[in-house]
Scaffold this motif. Structure first.
Motif, short mmCIF file in Angstrom:
data_model
loop_
_atom_site.label_atom_id
_atom_site.label_comp_id
_atom_site.label_asym_id
_atom_site.label_seq_id
_atom_site.Cartn_x
_atom_site.Cartn_y
_atom_site.Cartn_z
N ALA A 58 0.96 -1.11 0.04
CA ALA A 58 0.05 -0.06 -0.06
C ALA A 58 0.71 1.18 -0.02
O ALA A 58 0.46 2.33 -0.64
CB ALA A 58 -0.85 0.06 1.14
N VAL A 59 1.96 1.45 0.78
CA VAL A 59 2.80 2.33 0.72
C VAL A 59 3.27 2.52 -0.29
O VAL A 59 3.67 3.54 -1.00
CB VAL A 59 3.89 2.36 1.90
CG1 VAL A 59 4.84 3.39 1.94
CG2 VAL A 59 3.14 2.38 3.30
N ALA A 60 3.86 1.65 -1.15
CA ALA A 60 4.62 1.61 -2.52
C ALA A 60 3.65 2.29 -3.39
O ALA A 60 4.37 2.99 -4.30
CB ALA A 60 4.97 0.14 -2.89
N ARG A 61 2.54 1.86 -3.57
CA ARG A 61 1.62 2.24 -4.47
C ARG A 61 1.39 3.60 -4.07
O ARG A 61 0.91 4.64 -4.92
CB ARG A 61 0.23 1.42 -4.43
CG ARG A 61 0.46 0.01 -5.08
CD ARG A 61 -0.71 -0.80 -4.79
NE ARG A 61 -0.73 -2.10 -5.65
CZ ARG A 61 -1.28 -3.02 -5.59
NH1 ARG A 61 -2.19 -3.22 -4.59
NH2 ARG A 61 -1.05 -4.32 -6.33
N ALA A 62 1.37 4.15 -2.96
CA ALA A 62 0.98 5.57 -2.41
C ALA A 62 2.26 6.49 -3.06
O ALA A 62 1.90 7.41 -3.61
CB ALA A 62 0.70 5.79 -1.04
N LEU A 63 3.26 5.83 -2.77
CA LEU A 63 4.52 6.59 -3.23
C LEU A 63 4.69 6.79 -4.98
O LEU A 63 5.01 7.69 -5.43
CB LEU A 63 5.78 6.11 -2.72
CG LEU A 63 6.06 6.16 -1.02
CD1 LEU A 63 7.28 5.34 -0.46
CD2 LEU A 63 6.20 7.81 -0.76
N ALA A 64 4.31 5.91 -5.49
CA ALA A 64 4.28 5.73 -6.94
C ALA A 64 2.93 6.75 -7.39
O ALA A 64 3.35 7.46 -8.39
CB ALA A 64 3.78 4.43 -7.52
N ASP A 65 1.76 6.81 -6.60
CA ASP A 65 1.07 7.71 -7.15
C ASP A 65 1.56 9.19 -6.92
O ASP A 65 1.26 10.17 -7.75
CB ASP A 65 -0.15 7.47 -6.28
CG ASP A 65 -1.52 8.52 -6.52
OD1 ASP A 65 -1.55 8.87 -7.84
OD2 ASP A 65 -2.23 8.93 -5.87
N LEU A 66 2.32 9.43 -5.82
CA LEU A 66 2.62 10.85 -5.74
C LEU A 66 3.70 10.94 -6.74
O LEU A 66 3.83 12.15 -7.06
CB LEU A 66 3.45 10.62 -4.19
CG LEU A 66 3.97 11.86 -3.51
CD1 LEU A 66 2.85 13.04 -3.07
CD2 LEU A 66 4.72 11.64 -2.13
#
Length: 90
Positions: A58-66
């Motif tokens: 979930a954090v990896a996906r949030a950082l990728a979105d950012l």
């Protein structure tokens, strides 16, 4: 003279059963609202529920979105300066 800018990222993780939500907020030195990236991970019912793995994904996906948002902003800034289409790869 060297000038150091500090940008900070704050990450929040919320677990709800077999689903994890993450939010990454980027705070810059400029007076503007933070950019917010979102990510989600869901554990398959046939898999063992390992919260750490859900957190990481979930954090990896949030950082990728950012990252995608920041690249779009950068392209827009370049286009406003050059008056030419810009594509920024990350």
């Amino acid at each position: 003279m060297e000038y150091v800018k500090r940008w900070n990222i704050e990450v929040s993780v919320v677990e709800e059963g077999r689903e994890t939500h993450a939010e990454a907020r980027l705070y810059t030195t400029e007076a503007q609202p933070p950019l917010i990236g979102a990510g989600r991970a869901r554990c398959n019912v046939s898999d063992d529920n390992v919260p750490q793995i859900g957190d990481e994904l979930a954090v990896a996906r949030a950082l990728a979105d950012l990252s995608r948002q920041l690249a779009r902003i950068t392209a827009t800034d370049i286009e406003s300066m050059t008056r030419e289409p810009a594509f920024v790869r990350v």
